[in-house]
Motif scaffolding. Structure first.
Motif, short mmCIF file in Angstrom:
data_model
loop_
_atom_site.label_atom_id
_atom_site.label_comp_id
_atom_site.label_asym_id
_atom_site.label_seq_id
_atom_site.Cartn_x
_atom_site.Cartn_y
_atom_site.Cartn_z
N ILE A 66 71.73 56.81 77.36
CA ILE A 66 72.46 57.94 76.12
C ILE A 66 72.61 59.42 77.14
N LYS A 67 72.34 60.04 78.08
CA LYS A 67 72.93 60.97 78.98
C LYS A 67 74.71 60.51 79.42
N GLU A 68 74.51 59.08 80.00
CA GLU A 68 75.79 58.81 79.83
C GLU A 68 77.49 58.86 78.69
N LEU A 69 76.20 58.41 77.62
CA LEU A 69 77.51 58.60 76.37
C LEU A 69 77.83 59.87 75.73
N GLU A 70 76.55 61.07 75.84
CA GLU A 70 76.61 62.88 75.89
C GLU A 70 77.81 62.89 76.79
N GLU A 71 77.86 62.85 78.29
CA GLU A 71 79.19 63.31 78.39
C GLU A 71 80.49 62.66 78.37
N ASN A 72 80.27 61.23 77.92
CA ASN A 72 81.92 61.09 77.23
C ASN A 72 81.65 60.99 76.20
N MET A 73 81.04 61.97 75.50
CA MET A 73 81.42 62.82 74.16
C MET A 73 82.04 63.64 74.02
N GLY A 74 81.64 64.16 75.21
CA GLY A 74 82.31 65.52 76.04
C GLY A 74 83.79 65.70 75.46
N TYR A 75 84.67 64.89 75.98
CA TYR A 75 85.97 64.15 76.58
C TYR A 75 86.67 63.48 75.17
N MET A 76 86.14 63.30 74.55
CA MET A 76 86.53 62.12 73.92
C MET A 76 85.88 62.03 72.04
N ASP A 77 87.35 61.94 71.26
CA ASP A 77 86.55 61.71 69.93
C ASP A 77 86.36 60.81 69.46
N GLY A 78 85.09 60.96 68.67
CA GLY A 78 84.90 60.08 67.88
C GLY A 78 85.21 59.51 67.10
N LYS A 79 85.10 58.63 66.27
CA LYS A 79 85.61 57.64 64.57
C LYS A 79 84.24 57.76 64.13
N PRO A 80 84.46 58.20 62.44
CA PRO A 80 83.99 57.53 61.65
C PRO A 80 84.23 56.10 61.12
N GLY A 81 82.61 55.83 60.91
CA GLY A 81 82.70 54.97 60.94
C GLY A 81 81.83 54.82 59.13
N GLU A 82 81.99 53.33 58.59
CA GLU A 82 80.92 53.77 57.65
C GLU A 82 79.77 54.03 57.01
N PRO A 83 79.38 54.78 56.19
CA PRO A 83 78.28 54.79 56.42
C PRO A 83 76.84 54.12 56.64
N ILE A 84 75.55 53.99 56.97
CA ILE A 84 75.07 53.57 57.21
C ILE A 84 74.03 53.32 56.03
N PRO A 85 73.45 52.08 55.48
CA PRO A 85 72.85 52.58 54.19
C PRO A 85 71.51 52.17 54.92
N MET A 86 70.75 51.55 55.53
CA MET A 86 69.35 51.80 56.28
C MET A 86 69.37 51.42 58.12
N LEU A 87 68.74 51.26 58.33
CA LEU A 87 68.55 51.30 59.59
C LEU A 87 67.57 49.45 60.32
N ASN A 88 68.40 48.46 60.05
CA ASN A 88 67.67 47.31 59.61
C ASN A 88 68.76 46.28 60.87
N TYR A 89 69.04 46.74 61.63
CA TYR A 89 70.57 45.66 62.17
C TYR A 89 69.62 44.84 63.68
N GLN A 90 69.32 44.17 63.32
CA GLN A 90 69.28 43.27 64.90
C GLN A 90 70.12 42.21 64.47
N VAL A 91 71.49 42.17 65.25
CA VAL A 91 72.22 41.40 64.79
C VAL A 91 73.29 40.02 64.95
N GLY A 92 71.67 40.39 67.39
CA GLY A 92 72.27 38.99 68.10
C GLY A 92 73.61 39.70 68.82
#
Ligand SMILES: [Ca+2]
Length: 205
Positions: A66-92
């Motif tokens: 997560i720390k590395e993710l935060e470091e990356n977020m410091g210099y890149m723009d994210g892209k908004p995605g489709e909203p997540i209806p609920m947290l039930n993802y076990q997607v293999g």
């Protein structure tokens, strides 16, 4: 008086036993931690502004924590995605959450969760890879590194004020399989199950 060799060995073993006992007890104590002092959204969101699900911003990153993710977020723009209806993802090996990629995905998830009864809530998080979860501006769980599917212990939350609480989740999937699930046992909702879509919302564009 000189201690006998047998007594010395006994003392050492006794110390070691206490050490082992500590190792056994410590996780049990950690598991019993109760989180209080969560802050409801203030002001509470206007019902007319609420949209279903949680908002998400995706980052195409190959990170190990997560720390590395935060470091990356410091210099890149994210892209908004489709909203997540609920947290039930076990997607293999499938796509991660609502992203169009199955690997190298970072996600910042924000919105509200409705806790409409005061009292005791038990949450559990199932993750692969790293995750960081805050509710009501309080960090309630993190398992921040690369790992296979792994459950949290029971996370006990007690609130006195019902209402919408801010949710903030940081998550990433590096490669292979991906999982992000949030369970609860809430007053009025019976036994441990997925936190239902009806209690998630977000505002904004
Ligand atoms: Ca993975």
């Amino acid at each position: 008086m000189k201690e006998s060799v047998i007594y010395k060995v006994f003392k050492r073993q006794a110390r070691f036993s206490v050490f082992l006992l500590g190792l056994l007890i410590a996780p049990a104590i950690a598991q019993a931690d109760t989180f209080t002092g969560l802050k409801p959204a203030s002001p509470q969101p206007d019902a007319a502004d609420l949209k279903p699900g949680l908002a998400v911003t995706y980052y195409g990153v190959k990170v190990n924590s997560i720390k590395e993710l935060e470091e990356n977020m410091g210099y890149m723009d994210g892209k908004p995605g489709e909203p997540i209806p609920m947290l039930n993802y076990q997607v293999g090996n499938g796509n991660v959450l609502t992203a169009n990629s199955n690997d190298m995905v970072g996600a910042i998830i924000k919105g509200f969760i409705k806790m409409e009864q005061p009292g005791r809530y038990v949450f559990m998080v199932h993750s692969n890879d790293g995750v960081w979860v805050s509710i009501g501006d309080k960090l309630i769980y993190e398992d921040p590194d690369v790992h296979a599917d792994r459950f949290s212990d029971e996370i006990i939350v007690e609130i006195s004020e019902p209402g919408w609480y801010p949710v903030h989740i940081k998550y990433f999937e590096k490669k292979n399989t991906a999982t992000l699930e949030l369970y609860w046992e809430a007053p009025g909702f019976g036994e441990l199950d997925y936190v239902p879509a009806e209690v998630f919302s977000h505002t904004g564009e």
